[in-house]
Motif scaffolding. Structure first.
Motif, PDB file in Angstrom:
ATOM      1  N   VAL A  53       0.756  -1.395   0.155  1.00 22.43           N
ATOM      2  CA  VAL A  53       0.086   0.180  -0.008  1.00 22.43           C
ATOM      3  C   VAL A  53       0.968   1.032  -0.149  1.00 22.43           C
ATOM      4  N   GLU A  54       1.897   1.464   0.799  1.00 21.62           N
ATOM      5  CA  GLU A  54       2.714   2.652   0.724  1.00 21.62           C
ATOM      6  C   GLU A  54       3.529   2.319  -0.406  1.00 21.62           C
ATOM      7  N   ARG A  55       3.805   1.423  -1.231  1.00 17.60           N
ATOM      8  CA  ARG A  55       4.542   1.567  -2.472  1.00 17.60           C
ATOM      9  C   ARG A  55       3.540   2.179  -3.552  1.00 17.60           C
ATOM     10  N   ASP A  56       2.116   1.653  -3.496  1.00 19.07           N
ATOM     11  CA  ASP A  56       1.291   1.899  -4.405  1.00 19.07           C
ATOM     12  C   ASP A  56       0.871   3.445  -4.228  1.00 19.07           C
ATOM     13  N   VAL A  57       0.799   4.147  -3.004  1.00 15.27           N
ATOM     14  CA  VAL A  57       0.548   5.414  -2.823  1.00 15.27           C
ATOM     15  C   VAL A  57       1.589   6.317  -3.133  1.00 15.27           C
ATOM     16  N   GLY A  58       2.977   5.938  -2.841  1.00 13.42           N
ATOM     17  CA  GLY A  58       4.146   6.629  -3.445  1.00 13.42           C
ATOM     18  C   GLY A  58       4.048   6.864  -5.053  1.00 13.42           C
ATOM     19  N   ILE A  59       3.625   5.515  -5.596  1.00 11.20           N
ATOM     20  CA  ILE A  59       3.447   5.711  -7.019  1.00 11.20           C
ATOM     21  C   ILE A  59       2.614   6.845  -7.462  1.00 11.20           C
ATOM     22  N   ALA A  60       1.411   6.546  -7.050  1.00 10.30           N
ATOM     23  CA  ALA A  60       0.280   7.497  -7.131  1.00 10.30           C
ATOM     24  C   ALA A  60       0.647   9.021  -6.936  1.00 10.30           C
ATOM     25  N   ILE A  61       1.288   9.021  -5.813  1.00 10.37           N
ATOM     26  CA  ILE A  61       1.724  10.638  -5.557  1.00 10.37           C
ATOM     27  C   ILE A  61       2.804  11.050  -6.651  1.00 10.37           C
ATOM     28  N   GLU A  62       3.617  10.229  -6.894  1.00 12.00           N
ATOM     29  CA  GLU A  62       4.836  10.643  -7.772  1.00 12.00           C
ATOM     30  C   GLU A  62       4.074  11.141  -9.220  1.00 12.00           C
TER      31      GLU A  62
END
Length: 133
Positions: A53-62
């Motif tokens: 989830v942290e990885r996916d949120v990071g991808i979305a933000i970037e």
């Protein structure tokens, strides 16, 4: 008692056999260790899910940040006379975007699935690279 009877029926064994195994397990000297191991396995699963989830949120933000930066640097300001028409066209294009997003989410693949898990981190730079266009 009902739960015990249902479990015994599903396993096709006697109630006393299930009760005996449960009591033996409860009184077993390693019962606490087995419970701890089961809890540790579950916590490890939760930890892996949270990392995803942290990885996916990071991808979305970037992704969003890169898009906004690109859009802001490549879109000129409109004259006052063209803004009403641009708003109307923008609403129409936004509806198209929402429809396309809905199709993408329902079919896949998702962006997070297209990005490799083991992509090495890029060295820090002064500015992000923007697509040519």
């Amino acid at each position: 008692m009902n739960a015990l009877a249902d479990y015994a029926a599903r396993r096709d064994v006697s109630l006393s056999l299930i009760a005996e195994a449960a009591i033996a397990s409860l009184l077993s000297p390693d019962a606490d260790e087995r419970k701890e191991a089961a809890i540790a396995r579950r916590l490890d699963q939760i930890d892996r899910r949270v990392q995803r989830v942290e990885r996916d949120v990071g991808i979305a933000i970037e992704t969003l940040a890169l898009f906004v930066r690109f859009w802001l640097t490549s879109t000129p300001a409109l004259p006052e006379s063209a803004q009403a028409e641009a708003r109307a066209k923008g609403l129409q294009r936004y509806d198209g975007f929402v429809d396309a997003l809905g199709r993408r989410l329902s079919k896949g693949p998702k962006l997070r699935q297209e990005i490799a898990e083991d992509v090495p981190a890029a060295p820090p730079a002064d500015t992000d690279e923007l697509p040519a266009g």
